[in-house]
Design an enzyme around this catalytic site. Structure first.
Site, PDB file in Angstrom:
ATOM      1  N   HIS A  94     121.368  48.657  23.180  1.00 36.24           N
ATOM      2  CA  HIS A  94     122.087  49.902  23.864  1.00 36.24           C
ATOM      3  C   HIS A  94     122.153  49.703  25.218  1.00 36.24           C
ATOM      4  O   HIS A  94     122.037  50.570  25.931  1.00 36.24           O
ATOM      5  CB  HIS A  94     121.207  51.156  23.594  1.00 36.24           C
ATOM      6  CG  HIS A  94     121.347  51.659  22.028  1.00 36.24           C
ATOM      7  ND1 HIS A  94     122.367  52.099  21.252  1.00 36.24           N
ATOM      8  CD2 HIS A  94     120.287  51.083  20.925  1.00 36.24           C
ATOM      9  CE1 HIS A  94     121.848  52.203  20.110  1.00 36.24           C
ATOM     10  NE2 HIS A  94     120.677  51.640  19.818  1.00 36.24           N
ATOM     11  N   ASN A  98     123.375  56.808  15.865  1.00 33.68           N
ATOM     12  CA  ASN A  98     124.431  55.931  16.062  1.00 33.68           C
ATOM     13  C   ASN A  98     125.508  56.562  15.466  1.00 33.68           C
ATOM     14  O   ASN A  98     125.680  57.614  14.891  1.00 33.68           O
ATOM     15  CB  ASN A  98     124.347  54.521  15.191  1.00 33.68           C
ATOM     16  CG  ASN A  98     123.226  53.703  15.729  1.00 33.68           C
ATOM     17  OD1 ASN A  98     123.048  53.876  16.889  1.00 33.68           O
ATOM     18  ND2 ASN A  98     122.602  52.816  15.028  1.00 33.68           N
TER      19      ASN A  98
END
Length: 524
Positions: A60, A138
Site C-alpha cells: 500500500h 480493499n
C-alpha cells in the site's frame, strides 16, 4: 528596524523559531569559502532534508487520501441498528462522524503508475466519540489466501524478483499454482476489476469477517461493503495502457480535482449479517476471506453514507503518515476468528510503530478527536504527555490510590463467545476453492471474460511449462471453458513465439549472406 521590517507570521524561521535572515548562502570564510561548521540554519535544514522520507509501506505504498464525514442512518436495513450493535457512531439517524480515507495500490512502490493491475486499498479512519475506528480493506471483496502464515510469501511472490528487481509472472504463478484458494481472487484481479478506473468509482470492502455486539453482549458476524454513489467503472488492459502513456497519477489527480471542484464523492456503507456459528449448511466457511457471502441469503443492508469533502493540506503530513490497523475497534465492534484478520491485527499496528515511530498516534492525522489519557510514556518523538486534568503527575501506573487514572465504567455486558478445541495447525475443513471462482467467471460479461483471458495468457506466457499446465488445470476446475480458453491462448502465444524466433533466425541468416556477398572473404 522599521515597523514594516518586524517579523510576522509569514517570516521564514528555523525549526527553533529563529527568524532566518539569509536563506540564500551558507556561512563561509570569505565569499569563496571554506564553509564553517557552525552553520546552524544550514545544518538544521540539510539534516532534516536528509531525513524527509520515512520507510515506504511494504504494501500500500502508493496512495491518495481525503477528509470527509460519515452520516449514520440509525438503522440496518429496516431494523434499528441497536438490535445488533451498540457502537455509538451508528445509533442516531443523521449522526455525523469525521473520517479520513486513504486509497492505495497494494504491491507497487510509492511512485508507480496508478494504472497497474493490482488490488486497491480502501482504508477509512472514523474519529468517533469513543476513539478511533479503522475499517481497513480493499476494493475487491475477497483475498488470495485464508491464513496469515502465508501473507509474507504472497507479497514476496508478487514483489520484484530479489535478483533482477523486476516483477515476474513466472514467480507470481509459481506461488499461485500451489495456492488453489487464490483462484477466486485471481479471476477478479486479471479481469477489468483488477484495474479500477479511478478511486471515486471504486468499491470498497472490509474483506475480513468482523463482529457486532449489542448492549446485551450478543454478537453476530458482519461483512462491510462500500458502494460508490458515482457508479463503478473499471479499465481493460489497453485502456489502462493508453492512460499510463500520458498520466501515471491519474487516480490521485481525479480524486483531488473532483473534491477541489466541489464534486464530492460519496459511498454508501452496507453490511451483511450472519449468526455467529459454523453454518454447516453452507458449502464454505464464513470466516474464509477467499469467499463471498451470497446476497440472496445474506442481503446487503445500508447503515450510512460517507462523503469526502476536503483535500489534504499536505500530502506527507496526512496521506503518508496516516496509520491504520485492523485492531482499532470501538465498543460494539469486535473481531471474529478469521485467521487473516487475527494476523493482520498484530501486523498493521506493528508496522506503523516501525515505519512512523513509537508515538505515531500523537500525530494529528492519527490522534483521536477526543481527550486521550494513558500511562504510556516516552519513546522516540513524544511531544505530549497523555495526562488528564488534575491527575497526579507522579503516577504513571494503575491501580493507584494517589489520584492516578481510573478504569472506565463498563458500557454493558462483554461479548463472551465460547471457545473450545485442541490447539492445532490445520487448514479449514470446507475449502471449496473453485466454485465461486467459476461462478464469477460465468457472471462476467463477454468483454470481461475476453480481457481476463488475454491478461492471464500474457502474464503466464513467461512462466515455465509445468506452471502453465498446473494453472490451466486449476482454471478448468473452476470452469471447463475457463481452462480451455487459457490453454488455447497459451498454445497460440507459444506458436507466435516460435514463429517469431524462426523469422528472426531467417532474417539473421539472410543478413549474414548479404554481408558475405557484399564483402567476400579475401585469400591470404
Amino acid at each position: 528596524m522599521q515597523p514594516q521590517d518586524q517579523p510576522t507570521d509569514q517570516t521564514l524561521t528555523t525549526r527553533q523559531g529563529h527568524p532566518l535572515y539569509n536563506n540564500q548562502n551558507v556561512r563561509t570564510v570569505g565569499s569563496r569559502g571554506p564553509t564553517t561548521l557552525e552553520n546552524y540554519p544550514f545544518l538544521e535544514k540539510i539534516s532534516h532534508f536528509d531525513r524527509e522520507r520515512i520507510p515506504e509501506r511494504v504494501v500500500h505504498a502508493r496512495g491518495a487520501g481525503a477528509h470527509g464525514v460519515f452520516e449514520a442512518y440509525g438503522t440496518v436495513g429496516d431494523e434499528p441498528i441497536a438490535k445488533y450493535t451498540r457502537a455509538k457512531l451508528f445509533q442516531e439517524k443523521g449522526k455525523q462522524t469525521p473520517v479520513f480515507v486513504r486509497f492505495s495500490t497494494v504491491i507497487h512502490g510509492g511512485h508507480s503508475p496508478e494504472t497497474l493491475r493490482d488490488p486497491r486499498g480502501f482504508a477509512v479512519k472514523f474519529y468517533t466519540e469513543d476513539g478511533n475506528w479503522d475499517l481497513v480493506g480493499n476494493n475487491l471483496k475477497v483475498f488470495f489466501i485464508r491464513d496469515a502464515m502465508k501473507f509474507p510469501d504472497l507479497v514476496h511472490a508478487f514483489k520484484p524478483d530479489p535478483l533482477t528487481n523486476r516483477q515476474d509472472g513466472g514467480r507470481i504463478f509459481d506461488f499461485i499454482s500451489n495456492t488453489p484458494e487464490a483462484m477466486h481472487m485471481i479471476t477478479f484481479l486479471f479481469s477489468p476489476w483488477g484495474i479500477p478506473a479511478n478511486y471515486r468509482q471504486m468499491q470498497g470492502s472490509g474483506v475480513n469477517t468482523y463482529k457486532w455486539y449489542n448492549d446485551k453482549g450478543e454478537g453476530v458476524l458482519v461483512k462491510y461493503h462500500w458502494e460508490p454513489v458515482q457508479g463503478i467503472k473499471n479499465l481493460t488492459q489497453p485502456e489502462a495502457e493508453q492512460i499510463q502513456a500520458k498520466n501515471f497519477n491519474h487516480a490521485t489527480q481525479d480524486l483531488y480535482d473532483a473534491i477541489e471542484a466541489g464534486n464530492y464523492p460519496q459511498w454508501e456503507l452496507l453490511v451483511q449479517i450472519m449468526s455467529d456459528d459454523e453454518h454447516p449448511e453452507l458449502d464454505f466457511d464464513p470466516l474464509d476471506d477467499t469467499k463471498l457471502w451470497p446476497t440472496d441469503q445474506f442481503p446487503w443492508l445500508p447503515v450510512g453514507k460517507m462523503t469526502l469533502n476536503k483535500n489534504p493540506e499536505n500530502y506527507f503530513h496526512e496521506v503518508e503518515q496516516v496509520a491504520f490497523g485492523t485492531g482499532v475497534l470501538v465498543d460494539g465492534l469486535d473481531f471474529s476468528d478469521d485467521k487473516m484478520l487475527q494476523g493482520r491485527t498484530f501486523s498493521y499496528s506493528d508496522t506503523q510503530r516501525y515505519r512512523v515511530g513509537t508515538n505515531y498516534l500523537q500525530l494529528p492525522i492519527n490522534a483521536p478527536k477526543k481527550h486521550v489519557a494513558t500511562n504510556q510514556r516516552d519513546g522516540q518523538m513524544q511531544y505530549r504527555v497523555d495526562t488528564a486534568p488534575g491527575q497526579n503527575p507522579h503516577v504513571n501506573y494503575e491501580p493507584s490510590s494517589l489520584n492516578g487514572l481510573k478504569q472506565a465504567p463498563s458500557p454493558g455486558p462483554d461479548h463472551t463467545p465460547y471457545v473450545a478445541g485442541n490447539l492445532v495447525r490445520q487448514p479449514i475443513d470446507r475449502t471449496n476453492n473453485f466454485k465461486q471462482a467459476g461462478e464469477r467467471y460465468r457472471l462476467f460479461e463477454d468483454w470481461e471474460r475476453d480481457d481476463l483471458i488475454n491478461n492471464l495468457v500474457d502474464a503466464l506466457s513467461g512462466a515455465e511449462k509445468h506452471i502453465q499446465d498446473k494453472m490451466v488445470e486449476l482454471f478448468s476446475q473452476c470452469d471447463e471453458d475457463y481452462g480451455r480458453r487459457v490453454r488455447e491462448g497459451l498454445q497460440q502465444a507459444g506458436d507466435r513465439q516460435k514463429h517469431g524466433q524462426a523469422t528472426d533466425e531467417a532474417n539473421r541468416e539472410a543478413a549474414q549472406q548479404a554481408e558475405e556477398m557484399a564483402h567476400p572473404a579475401q585469400p591470404y
